[in-house]
Design an enzyme around this catalytic site. Structure first.
Site, mmCIF file in Angstrom:
data_model
loop_
_atom_site.group_PDB
_atom_site.id
_atom_site.type_symbol
_atom_site.label_atom_id
_atom_site.label_comp_id
_atom_site.label_asym_id
_atom_site.label_seq_id
_atom_site.Cartn_x
_atom_site.Cartn_y
_atom_site.Cartn_z
ATOM 1 N N TRP A 161 4.277 12.732 -17.282
ATOM 2 C CA TRP A 161 5.735 12.834 -17.190
ATOM 3 C C TRP A 161 6.208 13.565 -15.944
ATOM 4 O O TRP A 161 7.396 13.562 -15.638
ATOM 5 C CB TRP A 161 6.303 13.549 -18.433
ATOM 6 N N LYS A 185 1.105 2.259 -19.155
ATOM 7 C CA LYS A 185 1.718 3.072 -20.219
ATOM 8 C C LYS A 185 2.210 4.390 -19.634
ATOM 9 O O LYS A 185 1.428 5.287 -19.334
ATOM 10 C CB LYS A 185 0.733 3.374 -21.352
ATOM 11 N N PRO A 186 3.525 4.515 -19.450
ATOM 12 C CA PRO A 186 4.050 5.790 -18.933
ATOM 13 C C PRO A 186 4.071 6.853 -20.035
ATOM 14 O O PRO A 186 3.859 6.542 -21.204
ATOM 15 C CB PRO A 186 5.477 5.421 -18.506
ATOM 16 N N ALA A 187 4.374 8.092 -19.665
ATOM 17 C CA ALA A 187 4.426 9.178 -20.652
ATOM 18 C C ALA A 187 5.602 8.970 -21.597
ATOM 19 O O ALA A 187 6.645 8.443 -21.203
ATOM 20 C CB ALA A 187 4.565 10.515 -19.940
ATOM 21 N N GLY A 239 -3.319 12.762 -15.630
ATOM 22 C CA GLY A 239 -2.877 13.630 -16.721
ATOM 23 C C GLY A 239 -3.791 14.832 -16.835
ATOM 24 O O GLY A 239 -4.486 15.199 -15.867
ATOM 25 N N GLU A 261 -7.281 11.319 -12.288
ATOM 26 C CA GLU A 261 -6.520 12.320 -11.519
ATOM 27 C C GLU A 261 -6.092 13.374 -12.533
ATOM 28 O O GLU A 261 -5.129 13.175 -13.274
ATOM 29 C CB GLU A 261 -5.287 11.665 -10.867
ATOM 30 N N LEU A 262 -6.819 14.491 -12.553
ATOM 31 C CA LEU A 262 -6.644 15.439 -13.661
ATOM 32 C C LEU A 262 -5.966 16.743 -13.217
ATOM 33 O O LEU A 262 -5.318 16.786 -12.181
ATOM 34 C CB LEU A 262 -8.003 15.676 -14.321
ATOM 35 N N CYS A 295 0.448 19.013 -10.463
ATOM 36 C CA CYS A 295 -0.996 19.279 -10.449
ATOM 37 C C CYS A 295 -1.375 20.008 -9.165
ATOM 38 O O CYS A 295 -2.354 20.732 -9.111
ATOM 39 C CB CYS A 295 -1.760 17.967 -10.549
ATOM 40 N N GLU A 392 -4.036 26.288 -15.923
ATOM 41 C CA GLU A 392 -2.949 25.662 -15.169
ATOM 42 C C GLU A 392 -1.627 26.147 -15.780
ATOM 43 O O GLU A 392 -1.377 25.933 -16.970
ATOM 44 C CB GLU A 392 -3.100 24.138 -15.330
ATOM 45 N N SER A 452 0.917 15.877 -0.302
ATOM 46 C CA SER A 452 1.150 14.506 -0.771
ATOM 47 C C SER A 452 1.635 13.597 0.354
ATOM 48 O O SER A 452 2.597 13.931 1.056
ATOM 49 C CB SER A 452 2.194 14.518 -1.886
HETATM 50 P P1 NAP Z 1 -1.372 14.496 -20.748
HETATM 51 O O1 NAP Z 1 -0.961 15.169 -22.009
HETATM 52 O O2 NAP Z 1 -2.805 14.439 -20.442
HETATM 53 O O3 NAP Z 1 -0.717 13.042 -20.806
HETATM 54 C C1 NAP Z 1 -0.847 12.133 -19.754
HETATM 55 C C2 NAP Z 1 -0.697 10.723 -20.282
HETATM 56 O O4 NAP Z 1 -1.772 10.447 -21.184
HETATM 57 C C3 NAP Z 1 0.593 10.477 -21.059
HETATM 58 O O5 NAP Z 1 1.017 9.164 -20.814
HETATM 59 C C4 NAP Z 1 0.127 10.632 -22.496
HETATM 60 O O6 NAP Z 1 0.935 9.956 -23.425
HETATM 61 C C5 NAP Z 1 -1.233 9.987 -22.414
HETATM 62 N N1 NAP Z 1 -2.135 10.371 -23.493
HETATM 63 C C6 NAP Z 1 -2.224 11.565 -24.155
HETATM 64 N N2 NAP Z 1 -3.207 11.502 -25.065
HETATM 65 C C7 NAP Z 1 -3.751 10.252 -24.997
HETATM 66 C C8 NAP Z 1 -4.810 9.582 -25.678
HETATM 67 N N3 NAP Z 1 -5.506 10.180 -26.647
HETATM 68 N N4 NAP Z 1 -5.084 8.301 -25.343
HETATM 69 C C9 NAP Z 1 -4.394 7.667 -24.382
HETATM 70 N N5 NAP Z 1 -3.379 8.251 -23.684
HETATM 71 C C10 NAP Z 1 -3.073 9.541 -23.980
HETATM 72 O O7 NAP Z 1 -0.699 15.165 -19.478
HETATM 73 P P2 NAP Z 1 0.810 15.509 -19.203
HETATM 74 O O8 NAP Z 1 1.154 16.753 -19.953
HETATM 75 O O9 NAP Z 1 1.656 14.309 -19.378
HETATM 76 O O10 NAP Z 1 0.782 15.789 -17.625
HETATM 77 C C11 NAP Z 1 0.419 17.004 -17.097
HETATM 78 C C12 NAP Z 1 -1.019 17.001 -16.600
HETATM 79 O O11 NAP Z 1 -1.189 15.963 -15.644
HETATM 80 C C13 NAP Z 1 -1.364 18.281 -15.871
HETATM 81 O O12 NAP Z 1 -2.629 18.730 -16.269
HETATM 82 C C14 NAP Z 1 -1.376 17.862 -14.414
HETATM 83 O O13 NAP Z 1 -2.177 18.655 -13.579
HETATM 84 C C15 NAP Z 1 -1.874 16.473 -14.504
HETATM 85 N N6 NAP Z 1 -1.524 15.699 -13.302
HETATM 86 C C16 NAP Z 1 -2.519 15.396 -12.415
HETATM 87 C C17 NAP Z 1 -2.219 14.721 -11.240
HETATM 88 C C18 NAP Z 1 -3.286 14.385 -10.257
HETATM 89 O O14 NAP Z 1 -3.037 13.507 -9.418
HETATM 90 N N7 NAP Z 1 -4.449 14.995 -10.294
HETATM 91 C C19 NAP Z 1 -0.905 14.346 -10.986
HETATM 92 C C20 NAP Z 1 0.092 14.664 -11.908
HETATM 93 C C21 NAP Z 1 -0.249 15.347 -13.074
HETATM 94 P P3 NAP Z 1 2.057 10.748 -24.250
HETATM 95 O O15 NAP Z 1 3.137 11.036 -23.282
HETATM 96 O O16 NAP Z 1 2.455 9.810 -25.327
HETATM 97 O O17 NAP Z 1 1.417 11.999 -24.768
#
Ligand code: NAP
Length: 488
Positions: A161, A185-187, A239, A261-262, A295, A392, A452
């Site tokens: 998101w 699939k977006p957030a 994510g 990309e975590l 991130c 984080e 970026s």
């Molecule tokens: P997240 O909770 O891991 O969710 C990311 C995506 O995965 C969302 O679309 C989420 O859907 C989905 N998801 C969650 N559980 C899932 C499962 N069991 N199976 C399939 N999909 C699943 O992360 P977030 O809170 O949205 O984003 C923050 C994180 O992203 C931070 O840790 C940040 O560092 C990281 N990030 C990394 C980068 C990079 O390029 N390295 C860039 C941006 C963000 P829902 O929305 O329905 O939960």
């Protein structure tokens, strides 16, 4: 505060169904999910809530479209992206407003993300016609070695998101350029920007079934049948590391190509010879871009002992001057965090550090009232054992630590499971290169607080993941190499 008529009109202008094989349709059972404005907590609208059978229908469509799409001329694939780039740029104001409403960041930052997101389409529109192979004489002189690149095939894309559009375009751009079809699939919290983007790609002439879009409140159960489906060829995820690990486990059963990309825990190193005012400017960008929900956000400031206090004071002065407010209001510099859970997590990390002896120079509290606002915070004298040293933060909190030697600075920077990005401020070229070489990260910002760039390879090492997005490397993630042994 309720949303204005102009804001409502922008929300209403977006299709809120699932996009499957070129058709916009409701989720099974007509289920929907609310989308909230994090600055008020009010519901903006409802979007379709896909069930596993809807997601499978989206994969069916992607699989069906794959063969034709891979034969589509690269120039035309590139031109679709170029047209979409132009449409995004033309509609910057309305897309930025939509993003601010669903995600909270100030309008100026949303405009910045729209420009960044569009840039991936421009970059990959140019890369589409540069997919090359090799022809070589075998070492024994007898045969010929032909190497060609082909699209990986149907891809599943899952995005977070925090950057609702850019995290999508840096996957969709190279996939379109390479000739892959996809299910996106977006957030759950920020589906609107991606829905608007899908509409733009349709208008730009992307054939039916190439991009399929599912929004869902139950990502685990909706996505797992796709991840185990033998027709899927790649999973690309942005994510958290925690969810990334689960997805890698699931994907191993199907031996999928992966890009991950975590999370991050970026160190920001300031050496004694650095221009301190410049470092404060860079620190503000690295910390406060996206309200700290990035991130790449600087998660900890390691400053040379003799200048640490001075840096912390200067940073606190800048942080306390920031205007907090709804992202749509003129002059707002700090919007709300995404939800109450995220804000409570940030507050807990701050109070854990304070309880262990850190000092708050500014902030360290929630803003009373509606929405999920948190005051920009600077913490000094932070002990090593504070939880935010390793976790984080994902919020507007800057902990400052001090170091003695260059070796100590590098060791502190690398003392984390993460390895996405680091920032280094020094005017000494030799020190800069030694430190850059010693850092265990995929990216480094040298005397700048932002890395970026669509034309550069973005990605991490260690638990920050693998694979690169953007740059020449970005398209490789969507290509397979086929080698042909030619008998002359
Ligand atoms: P997240 O909770 O891991 O969710 C990311 C995506 O995965 C969302 O679309 C989420 O859907 C989905 N998801 C969650 N559980 C899932 C499962 N069991 N199976 C399939 N999909 C699943 O992360 P977030 O809170 O949205 O984003 C923050 C994180 O992203 C931070 O840790 C940040 O560092 C990281 N990030 C990394 C980068 C990079 O390029 N390295 C860039 C941006 C963000 P829902 O929305 O329905 O939960």
């Amino acid at each position: 505060m309720s949303i204005s008529t102009g804001e409502q009109a922008v929300v209403e202008g977006v299709k809120k169904q699932l996009l499957v094989g070129g058709e916009w349709r409701d989720a099974s059972g007509g289920r929907t999910i609310p989308v909230e404005d994090p600055s008020t907590g009010e519901t903006l609208c409802e979007v379709a809530d896909a069930q596993p059978e809807d997601a499978l229908a989206a994969l069916d469509a992607a699989v069906e479209a794959q063969a034709d799409w891979s034969k589509h001329p690269p120039r035309e694939r590139g031109e679709i992206l170029r047209r979409a780039y132009e449409k995004i740029v033309e509609r910057t104001d309305e897309l930025a407003l939509l993003m601010t409403l669903e995600m909270g960041k100030p309008l100026a930052e949303s405009k910045g993300e729209i420009a960044y997101a569009a840039e991936f389409f421009r970059w990959f529109s140019e890369e589409a016609v540069r997919i090359e192979g090799r022809y070589a004489v075998a070492p024994n002189g007898a045969g010929r070695l032909l190497t060609m690149k082909q699209p990986v095939g149907p891809c599943l894309m899952i995005t977070p998101w925090n950057f609702p559009m850019a995290m999508g375009t840096r996957k969709i751009g190279p996939a379109v350029a390479a000739g892959c079809t996809m299910v996106m699939k977006p957030a759950r919290q920020t589906p609107l920007s991606m829905l608007a983007l899908a509409g733009i790609l349709e208008e730009a002439g992307l054939p039916e079934g190439v991009l399929n879009l599912v929004t869902s409140s139950s990502s685990g159960s909706t996505m797992s049948p796709l991840i185990s489906d033998r027709r899927l060829r790649k999973l690309t995820f942005t994510g958290s590391t925690e969810v990334g690990r689960k997805l890698m486990e699931q994907a191993s059963g199907n031996v999928l190509r992966l890009s991950m990309e975590l999370g991050g825990n970026a160190p920001f190193l300031i050496f004694e010879d650095a221009d301190l005012d410049d470092a404060v400017v860079g620190a503000m960008v690295a910390k406060m871009r996206n309200i700290g929900e990035a991130c790449t956000a600087a998660n900890r400031f390691h400053v040379a002992g003799p200048v640490a206090e001075q840096f912390a004071e200067k940073l606190a002065e800048k942080m306390s001057a920031l205007k907090i407010g709804r992202g749509t209001e003129e002059g707002t510099q700090v919007g709300p965090l995404i939800d109450d859970e995220q804000r409570s997590k940030v507050d807990e990390l701050v109070h854990d550090a304070l309880g262990k002896g850190a000092k708050a120079l500014v902030g360290a509290e929630k803003v009373e009232g509606s929405g999920y606002f948190y005051r920009p915070t600077v913490l000094g004298d932070v002990p090593e054992e504070a939880d935010l040293r390793q976790e984080e933060i994902f919020g507007p909190v800057a902990p400052v630590y001090s170091f003695g030697s260059e070796e100590e600075a590098i060791a502190a920077a690398n003392d984390t499971e993460y390895g996405l990005v680091a920032y280094v401020y020094t005017r000494d070229l030799k020190c800069a290169l030694r430190v850059v070489e010693g850092l265990e990260t995929g990216m480094v910002g040298l005397n700048q607080g932002i890395v970026s760039n669509a034309s550069a390879p973005f990605g991490g090492v260690k638990h920050s993941g693998f694979g690169r997005e953007g740059g020449h490397e970005g398209i490789e993630e969507y290509l397979e190499t086929k080698y042909v042994a030619v008998n002359l």
